[in-house]
Design a protein around this motif. Structure first.
Motif, PDB file in Angstrom:
ATOM      1  N   LYS A  67     -10.005  -2.455  -3.818  1.00 50.21           N
ATOM      2  CA  LYS A  67     -10.338  -3.875  -3.690  1.00 50.21           C
ATOM      3  C   LYS A  67      -9.289  -4.618  -2.862  1.00 50.21           C
ATOM      4  O   LYS A  67      -9.593  -5.589  -2.176  1.00 50.21           O
ATOM      5  CB  LYS A  67     -10.461  -4.532  -5.065  1.00 50.21           C
ATOM      6  N   MET A  68      -8.039  -4.171  -2.938  1.00 52.76           N
ATOM      7  CA  MET A  68      -6.945  -4.808  -2.209  1.00 52.76           C
ATOM      8  C   MET A  68      -6.781  -4.253  -0.798  1.00 52.76           C
ATOM      9  O   MET A  68      -5.998  -4.798  -0.025  1.00 52.76           O
ATOM     10  CB  MET A  68      -5.629  -4.590  -2.973  1.00 52.76           C
ATOM     11  N   CYS A  69      -7.448  -3.145  -0.501  1.00 53.89           N
ATOM     12  CA  CYS A  69      -7.287  -2.442   0.790  1.00 53.89           C
ATOM     13  C   CYS A  69      -5.862  -1.931   0.968  1.00 53.89           C
ATOM     14  O   CYS A  69      -5.245  -2.085   2.034  1.00 53.89           O
ATOM     15  CB  CYS A  69      -7.702  -3.328   1.954  1.00 53.89           C
ATOM     16  N   VAL A  70      -5.314  -1.359  -0.099  1.00 56.62           N
ATOM     17  CA  VAL A  70      -3.972  -0.776  -0.074  1.00 56.62           C
ATOM     18  C   VAL A  70      -4.032   0.598  -0.733  1.00 56.62           C
ATOM     19  O   VAL A  70      -5.074   1.015  -1.239  1.00 56.62           O
ATOM     20  CB  VAL A  70      -2.934  -1.673  -0.794  1.00 56.62           C
ATOM     21  N   SER A  71      -2.914   1.274  -0.782  1.00 58.00           N
ATOM     22  CA  SER A  71      -2.871   2.591  -1.422  1.00 58.00           C
ATOM     23  C   SER A  71      -2.692   2.463  -2.932  1.00 58.00           C
ATOM     24  O   SER A  71      -2.173   1.456  -3.433  1.00 58.00           O
ATOM     25  CB  SER A  71      -1.714   3.415  -0.851  1.00 58.00           C
ATOM     26  N   ARG A  72      -3.114   3.496  -3.654  1.00 57.00           N
ATOM     27  CA  ARG A  72      -2.909   3.538  -5.097  1.00 57.00           C
ATOM     28  C   ARG A  72      -1.417   3.531  -5.406  1.00 57.00           C
ATOM     29  O   ARG A  72      -0.962   2.951  -6.388  1.00 57.00           O
ATOM     30  CB  ARG A  72      -3.572   4.780  -5.699  1.00 57.00           C
ATOM     31  N   LYS A  73      -0.629   4.149  -4.540  1.00 55.89           N
ATOM     32  CA  LYS A  73       0.820   4.205  -4.747  1.00 55.89           C
ATOM     33  C   LYS A  73       1.422   2.801  -4.750  1.00 55.89           C
ATOM     34  O   LYS A  73       2.329   2.509  -5.531  1.00 55.89           O
ATOM     35  CB  LYS A  73       1.478   5.054  -3.666  1.00 55.89           C
ATOM     36  N   LEU A  74       0.910   1.901  -3.901  1.00 55.39           N
ATOM     37  CA  LEU A  74       1.417   0.529  -3.889  1.00 55.39           C
ATOM     38  C   LEU A  74       1.103  -0.160  -5.207  1.00 55.39           C
ATOM     39  O   LEU A  74       1.949  -0.866  -5.768  1.00 55.39           O
ATOM     40  CB  LEU A  74       0.839  -0.272  -2.722  1.00 55.39           C
ATOM     41  N   VAL A  75      -0.091   0.027  -5.728  1.00 58.24           N
ATOM     42  CA  VAL A  75      -0.446  -0.568  -7.022  1.00 58.24           C
ATOM     43  C   VAL A  75       0.498  -0.043  -8.096  1.00 58.24           C
ATOM     44  O   VAL A  75       0.992  -0.814  -8.932  1.00 58.24           O
ATOM     45  CB  VAL A  75      -1.925  -0.284  -7.379  1.00 58.24           C
ATOM     46  N   SER A  76       0.798   1.232  -8.063  1.00 54.34           N
ATOM     47  CA  SER A  76       1.725   1.820  -9.026  1.00 54.34           C
ATOM     48  C   SER A  76       3.112   1.183  -8.901  1.00 54.34           C
ATOM     49  O   SER A  76       3.740   0.841  -9.908  1.00 54.34           O
ATOM     50  CB  SER A  76       1.817   3.326  -8.809  1.00 54.34           C
ATOM     51  N   ARG A  77       3.595   1.002  -7.683  1.00 56.48           N
ATOM     52  CA  ARG A  77       4.897   0.358  -7.465  1.00 56.48           C
ATOM     53  C   ARG A  77       4.898  -1.065  -8.014  1.00 56.48           C
ATOM     54  O   ARG A  77       5.874  -1.518  -8.612  1.00 56.48           O
ATOM     55  CB  ARG A  77       5.245   0.348  -5.974  1.00 56.48           C
ATOM     56  N   MET A  78       3.791  -1.771  -7.809  1.00 57.51           N
ATOM     57  CA  MET A  78       3.682  -3.143  -8.319  1.00 57.51           C
ATOM     58  C   MET A  78       3.762  -3.147  -9.840  1.00 57.51           C
ATOM     59  O   MET A  78       4.470  -3.962 -10.435  1.00 57.51           O
ATOM     60  CB  MET A  78       2.370  -3.772  -7.852  1.00 57.51           C
ATOM     61  N   GLU A  79       3.037  -2.249 -10.460  1.00 59.41           N
ATOM     62  CA  GLU A  79       3.014  -2.191 -11.926  1.00 59.41           C
ATOM     63  C   GLU A  79       4.362  -1.759 -12.496  1.00 59.41           C
ATOM     64  O   GLU A  79       4.666  -2.054 -13.644  1.00 59.41           O
ATOM     65  CB  GLU A  79       1.893  -1.275 -12.394  1.00 59.41           C
TER      66      GLU A  79
END
Length: 109
Positions: free
Chosen positions: A37-49
């Motif tokens: 949905k964000m048009c980013v990688s899953r790894k970025l979401v993990s870093r954010m979390e």
């Protein structure tokens, strides 16, 4: 940047990441779903979390938008909630306001 951040700010970033994770999971999104949905990688979401302070503000804004939480973003720097701004704005107000006396030479007064 991570070496210069105050400890309390690092903790805030971790807390925000944990809140992001809770918001994502409560919507039944996987990290992959949110990343898509964000048009980013899953790894970025993990870093954010994980509260990685090197992640851009834009990524957090996009996550908020993807989860329909973006209405709160405008409040971050809002002068309505800025205590220091409010105090300074009040301090420059005139202490007393008096009506101006009419000018004796003014025929309209």
């Amino acid at each position: 940047m991570t070496t210069v951040l105050p400890e309390d700010l690092k903790q805030m970033m971790k807390d925000m990441g944990a809140d992001l994770s809770i918001a994502r999971r409560s919507r039944r999104f996987s990290q992959e779903d949110l990343a898509e949905k964000m048009c980013v990688s899953r790894k970025l979401v993990s870093r954010m979390e994980n509260g990685d302070p090197t992640v851009s503000f834009g990524a957090y804004a996009m996550a908020a938008w993807a989860m329909k939480l973006d209405g709160n973003l405008t409040e971050i720097f809002s002068t309505r909630k800025d205590r220091i701004f409010q105090e300074r704005a009040r301090s420059i107000l005139e202490k007393r306001v008096r009506e101006k006396k009419p000018d004796r030479d003014d025929p309209d007064a």
